[in-house]
Design a protein around this motif. Structure first.
Motif, PDB file in Angstrom:
ATOM      1  N   LYS A   1       7.532 -16.660 153.435  1.00 56.14           N
ATOM      2  CA  LYS A   1       8.013 -16.881 152.598  1.00 56.14           C
ATOM      3  C   LYS A   1       9.274 -15.420 152.013  1.00 56.14           C
ATOM      4  N   LYS A   2      10.376 -15.291 151.861  1.00 57.65           N
ATOM      5  CA  LYS A   2      10.921 -13.635 152.134  1.00 57.65           C
ATOM      6  C   LYS A   2      11.779 -14.395 150.929  1.00 57.65           C
ATOM      7  N   LEU A   3      12.050 -13.683 149.769  1.00 59.63           N
ATOM      8  CA  LEU A   3      12.607 -13.542 148.478  1.00 59.63           C
ATOM      9  C   LEU A   3      13.281 -12.312 148.018  1.00 59.63           C
ATOM     10  N   ARG A   4      14.728 -11.927 147.085  1.00 59.20           N
ATOM     11  CA  ARG A   4      15.556 -10.643 147.146  1.00 59.20           C
ATOM     12  C   ARG A   4      15.820 -11.426 145.762  1.00 59.20           C
ATOM     13  N   GLY A   5      15.759 -10.103 144.725  1.00 61.82           N
ATOM     14  CA  GLY A   5      16.105 -10.293 143.914  1.00 61.82           C
ATOM     15  C   GLY A   5      16.277  -8.802 143.132  1.00 61.82           C
ATOM     16  N   PRO A   6      16.791  -8.441 141.832  1.00 64.80           N
ATOM     17  CA  PRO A   6      16.289  -7.197 141.330  1.00 64.80           C
ATOM     18  C   PRO A   6      15.362  -6.788 141.126  1.00 64.80           C
ATOM     19  N   LEU A   7      14.855  -5.715 140.840  1.00 66.68           N
ATOM     20  CA  LEU A   7      13.380  -5.136 140.507  1.00 66.68           C
ATOM     21  C   LEU A   7      12.728  -5.216 139.463  1.00 66.68           C
ATOM     22  N   ARG A   8      13.794  -5.384 138.437  1.00 70.47           N
ATOM     23  CA  ARG A   8      13.325  -5.676 137.450  1.00 70.47           C
ATOM     24  C   ARG A   8      12.777  -7.176 136.856  1.00 70.47           C
ATOM     25  N   TYR A   9      12.975  -8.060 137.916  1.00 66.09           N
ATOM     26  CA  TYR A   9      12.515  -9.286 137.460  1.00 66.09           C
ATOM     27  C   TYR A   9      11.402  -9.078 138.947  1.00 66.09           C
ATOM     28  N   GLY A  10      10.722  -8.209 139.380  1.00 61.83           N
ATOM     29  CA  GLY A  10       9.695  -8.933 140.427  1.00 61.83           C
ATOM     30  C   GLY A  10       8.988  -9.583 139.811  1.00 61.83           C
TER      31      GLY A  10
ATOM     32  N   ILE B   1       8.942 -12.506 137.940  1.00 60.42           N
ATOM     33  CA  ILE B   1       9.623 -13.546 138.611  1.00 60.42           C
ATOM     34  C   ILE B   1       8.994 -13.728 139.733  1.00 60.42           C
ATOM     35  N   LEU B   2      10.097 -13.266 140.764  1.00 60.61           N
ATOM     36  CA  LEU B   2       9.757 -13.485 141.972  1.00 60.61           C
ATOM     37  C   LEU B   2       8.763 -14.115 142.682  1.00 60.61           C
ATOM     38  N   ILE B   3       7.790 -12.433 142.607  1.00 57.33           N
ATOM     39  CA  ILE B   3       6.190 -12.477 142.951  1.00 57.33           C
ATOM     40  C   ILE B   3       5.384 -13.995 142.427  1.00 57.33           C
ATOM     41  N   ASN B   4       5.843 -14.844 140.987  1.00 57.00           N
ATOM     42  CA  ASN B   4       5.103 -15.787 141.434  1.00 57.00           C
ATOM     43  C   ASN B   4       6.086 -16.962 141.444  1.00 57.00           C
ATOM     44  N   ASN B   5       7.700 -17.203 141.435  1.00 57.24           N
ATOM     45  CA  ASN B   5       8.612 -18.082 142.771  1.00 57.24           C
ATOM     46  C   ASN B   5       8.141 -17.632 144.284  1.00 57.24           C
ATOM     47  N   LEU B   6       7.739 -16.968 144.731  1.00 55.76           N
ATOM     48  CA  LEU B   6       7.087 -16.450 145.569  1.00 55.76           C
ATOM     49  C   LEU B   6       5.828 -16.977 146.709  1.00 55.76           C
ATOM     50  N   ALA B   7       4.496 -17.340 145.481  1.00 53.49           N
ATOM     51  CA  ALA B   7       3.691 -17.575 145.271  1.00 53.49           C
ATOM     52  C   ALA B   7       3.244 -19.384 144.965  1.00 53.49           C
ATOM     53  N   GLU B   8       4.155 -19.585 144.602  1.00 53.50           N
ATOM     54  CA  GLU B   8       4.648 -21.104 144.147  1.00 53.50           C
ATOM     55  C   GLU B   8       4.985 -21.455 144.793  1.00 53.50           C
ATOM     56  N   ILE B   9       6.489 -21.015 145.956  1.00 48.94           N
ATOM     57  CA  ILE B   9       6.521 -21.647 147.278  1.00 48.94           C
ATOM     58  C   ILE B   9       5.104 -21.707 148.105  1.00 48.94           C
ATOM     59  N   LEU B  10       4.431 -20.776 148.324  1.00 48.75           N
ATOM     60  CA  LEU B  10       3.723 -21.511 148.839  1.00 48.75           C
ATOM     61  C   LEU B  10       2.358 -21.897 148.859  1.00 48.75           C
TER      62      LEU B  10
END
Length: 304
Positions: A278-287, A289-298
């Motif tokens: 999976k691939k996600l994109r977003g602001p570094l300052r919300y990194g 959140i992005l990592i946790n969302n990516l893990a939850e999707i997987l």
């Protein structure tokens, strides 16, 4: 004020090359200080027979325990490791400094014949003991036969020439740092062979509370790199990633027209002979959140 510092490291060619990189940076920045390298033999260096992958055994700590003991006993001032090989938690009393500029984190293919992976004849024998690399190679070449390959860089290159391998997969960073970049047949795209979390990054470890060491190490760290490596390691921690956990994570920094720092995060997990990406994109300052969302999707894909 302390002006003489001892750097601990393993005695392998790669470990020494990485430590020399840090030493050279510090010598240029602090010409009035002296930096000495101390080679330390670890349990992993002594045991050349154990199959670390059997039974889920992880090599993490086997190559660091003796070095960390010397840090705690003050016989060395700091130590240089490969960040991807470090456990998610430090032993009590030890901390990591910020991370210096990262080397190329891609994996590479080295072919005996000079042919790229896609050009090899049917049923090529590919050397790697990494489950992550092996699964990614099977996606690119379903007919490939994955054969275990252990040892340092030079040992693996020798085995490629002397034993029954058509090609091997290694991290580009180690080859570049040891002056062996000319051996590379091709670089894999990070979306095809997703690197291990923190691959290509150095780890500098020191004793908590040592402000003199902290100050000199902070001066050679890269703030953005440190943030990115922390996020990749967080992804690994979510999946309880050891050296033999089939996961990958790579973060690319992107700056938009407003100078906002964005990141593109690619994550993978191998499950039941399937490579989930999976691939996600977003602001570094919300990194985080992005990592946790990516893990939850997987995880959702795993549970389907």
């Amino acid at each position: 004020m302390k002006k003489n510092f001892v750097i601990g490291t393993r005695g392998s060619i790669l470990a020494l090359a990485q430590t020399e990189i840090v030493k050279n940076i510090l010598e240029k920045k602090y010409p009035n200080y002296t930096f000495e390298i101390k080679k330390i033999v670890t349990t992993g260096d002594k045991d050349l027979t154990t199959n670390w992958g059997s039974g889920g055994t992880s090599i993490k700590s086997f190559f660091t325990k003796e070095i960390e003991k010397e840090l705690l006993e003050n016989t060395i001032d700091f130590a240089v490791h490969s960040m991807k090989d470090m456990p998610s938690e430090n032993p009590k009393g030890l901390v990591f400094s910020g991370v210096p500029q990262r080397e190329d984190n891609r994996d590479v293919f080295i072919s005996k014949s000079g042919l790229k992976l896609s050009q090899l004849p049917e049923n090529p024998i590919i050397g790697t003991s990494s489950l992550r690399r092996g699964e990614c190679i099977k996606v690119l070449r379903p007919d490939a036969i994955i054969k275990p390959l252990r040892g340092n860089i030079h040992t693996r290159l020798r085995k490629l020439e002397e034993e029954n391998y058509d090609g091997i997969v290694l991290a580009s960073a180690g080859l570049i740092r040891t002056g062996l970049e000319n051996k590379i047949t091709e670089f894999f795209d990070v979306e095809d062979v997703i690197p291990a979390p923190a691959q290509g990054a150095l780890c500098i470890q020191y004793k908590e509370g040592n402000t003199e060491v902290k100050n000199i190490l902070d001066s050679i760290s890269c703030e953005v790199t440190t943030k990115i490596i922390k996020l990749e390691r967080e992804f690994s921690k979510i999946f309880d990633g050891g050296c033999h956990t089939p996961i990958g994570c790579s973060i690319k920094l992107i700056t938009d027209n407003d100078c906002e720092e964005f990141i593109e995060v690619i994550g993978m997990y191998c499950f039941n002979n399937k490579v989930l990406k999976k691939k996600l994109r977003g602001p570094l300052r919300y990194g985080d959140i992005l990592i946790n969302n990516l893990a939850e999707i997987l995880k959702g894909d795993i549970n389907e």
